[in-house]
Write an enzyme that holds these catalytic residues in place. Sequence first.
Site, PDB file in Angstrom:
ATOM      1  N   ASN A 208       0.934  -1.145   0.055  1.00  0.00           N
ATOM      2  CA  ASN A 208       0.074  -0.043   0.044  1.00  0.00           C
ATOM      3  C   ASN A 208       1.017   1.233  -0.020  1.00  0.00           C
ATOM      4  OD1 ASN A 208       0.770   0.761   2.949  1.00  0.00           O
ATOM      5  ND2 ASN A 208      -0.388  -1.173   3.201  1.00  0.00           N
ATOM      6  N   ASP A 277      -4.531  -6.765   4.682  1.00  0.00           N
ATOM      7  CA  ASP A 277      -5.717  -7.277   5.334  1.00  0.00           C
ATOM      8  C   ASP A 277      -5.892  -8.638   4.542  1.00  0.00           C
ATOM      9  OD1 ASP A 277      -6.766  -5.307   6.987  1.00  0.00           O
ATOM     10  OD2 ASP A 277      -7.752  -4.432   5.282  1.00  0.00           O
ATOM     11  N   LYS A 287       9.089 -16.424 -11.215  1.00  0.00           N
ATOM     12  CA  LYS A 287       8.275 -15.244 -11.721  1.00  0.00           C
ATOM     13  C   LYS A 287       7.579 -15.850 -12.601  1.00  0.00           C
ATOM     14  CE  LYS A 287       8.923 -11.225 -14.704  1.00  0.00           C
ATOM     15  NZ  LYS A 287       9.663 -10.384 -15.765  1.00  0.00           N
ATOM     16  N   PHE A 322      -5.201   2.933  14.706  1.00  0.00           N
ATOM     17  CA  PHE A 322      -5.234   3.802  13.736  1.00  0.00           C
ATOM     18  C   PHE A 322      -6.437   3.398  12.723  1.00  0.00           C
ATOM     19  CE2 PHE A 322      -1.727   5.980  15.443  1.00  0.00           C
ATOM     20  CZ  PHE A 322      -1.563   7.135  14.502  1.00  0.00           C
ATOM     21  N   LYS A 336     -14.512  -0.056  14.963  1.00  0.00           N
ATOM     22  CA  LYS A 336     -13.357  -0.890  15.146  1.00  0.00           C
ATOM     23  C   LYS A 336     -12.839  -0.690  16.661  1.00  0.00           C
ATOM     24  CE  LYS A 336      -8.723  -0.738  12.862  1.00  0.00           C
ATOM     25  NZ  LYS A 336      -8.078  -0.117  11.920  1.00  0.00           N
ATOM     26  N   LYS A 340     -12.436  -4.425  18.650  1.00  0.00           N
ATOM     27  CA  LYS A 340     -11.035  -4.851  18.941  1.00  0.00           C
ATOM     28  C   LYS A 340     -10.582  -4.432  20.350  1.00  0.00           C
ATOM     29  CE  LYS A 340      -9.992  -4.799  14.006  1.00  0.00           C
ATOM     30  NZ  LYS A 340      -8.946  -4.919  12.977  1.00  0.00           N
TER      31      LYS A 340
END
Length: 395
Positions: A208, A277, A287, A322, A336, A340
Site C-alpha cells: 500500500n 488485510d 516469476k 489507527f 473498530k 477490537k
Amino acid sequence: MLQGKHIVLGVTGSIAAYKIATLASMLKKRKADVTVIMTPNATNFINPITFEELTGNKCLVDTFDRNFQHNVAHVSLARQTDVFMVAPASANVIAKAAHGIADDMLTTTLLACECPKLIAPAMNTRMYLNPIVQDNMKILQNYGMEVITPAVGYLACGDTGEGKMPEPELLLEYIIKALYPKDMEGTKVLVTAGPTQEKIDPVRYITNHSTGKMGYAIARAAMMRGAEVTLVTGKTDLIPPMGVHTVEITSAADMAQAVKECAQEQDIIIKAAAVADYRPMHTADEKMKKTDDDMSILLERTEDILGFLGSHKREGQFLCGFSMETENMIENSRKKLEKKNLDLIVANNLKEQGAGFGTDTNVVTLLARNDTVQLPMMGKDEVADQLLTYIMEHR
C-alpha cells in the site's frame, strides 16, 4: 521546542569543528539563541568570525576578553544556558571536564552550568579506545552528562574506526531531546509503522502507499519524552529515530510475530502501521509469466494483529489503533474501537486535504469510549506529541 532557548556550543581543537557551523545554522533557523565558545586550539580549524556571522552573537575564546560585557562572562552565560553541547570534544577537554579543570572560557563555563550537558567525542580511534579516555567519559556520565557515541567511519588521520563525530542532523536531535519534558520515563512503548509487503512471486508483491512517517514520528516523540521505545516497521525510506530499538519486517505475518514477542511487556502499544488485510494464498517460486488469458490471484486473510492485542491486553496496558477511512470515518472507527477492545483510535480520512499517506501533515480525530477530540491540520510530529499527551493523561 527550540524557539527562545539558549544553546551553547563548545568547540574544541578537532578537524570536525567545521561541521559545527552547520549545526549553529540549523539551530538559528529554528529560532534558538546560540552562543559558540571555542578553545584557542579550535581557532586553528575554523575562524570565530564564521560563528559570529551565523549566530549573531560574539564567539567567545578569551576568558579575560575586556571588550565583552562587564558581567563575569562564563558565569552570566552559564545562568542563561538551556543546553550546553561540546562538539567536537577532544580527549584533552574531556579529561579536563572529568577532573574539574577550568583553565579556559569553554571549561570554566561548562563547570559553571547547571543545565543538561552533551559531550560529542571526536578523535583518532586509538585515542578514543584508550582506557584513560574511556574512564574519563564514564566519569562525565556519572556526573550526569550525556556522552554521545561517536560514529564509525573514515577519519581525517586516515584510519577507519570509532571516533568520528556524528553529523550535525543527529547532534541537533540530541539537543532537542535534552529540552523535551521527560514525562514518559519508565514507560515501555511499542509502535508499529509503515506498510507490509505480501509476496506474489520472487518479483512482485502486494502493498500500500504507507510511508511510515506517522509511526516514525510517534516513536521519535516517545523516545524524546523518555520512553523505552520499540519500533516494528515495514520497509520505508525513513531513517529510524535515534535511541529506538528498531525491528524491521516485511510481511504481515512477520509483523504479527515481532509484535507478539514483545507485546506483553509494553505499557503502551500504538499500531500505526498499514498492515495488509489480504495476502496471496499461494506464492510462486518462479516469476509468473504474462499470458493472454485472464489471471486471478487467490487471496486469504492475514492475521488481525490489533484484534489479537485487544483480546490479550493485560491489565494496565493502553492500546491505541489507527483507522484510515474514505467514508463514514467516525462510525467505522468507533466500530473498530469497540470490536477490537481498544482504549483509543486515531481516525483520519484519506480524501481530506492534508491527511493520508506520504504527507508531512495529518488531520486526525482521537476517539475514546466516551470522548472525541478533533485535532486541526498539523505536522505529523505535532500530531505525535498531541497523541502521546492524550494517552499519558488518560492512562
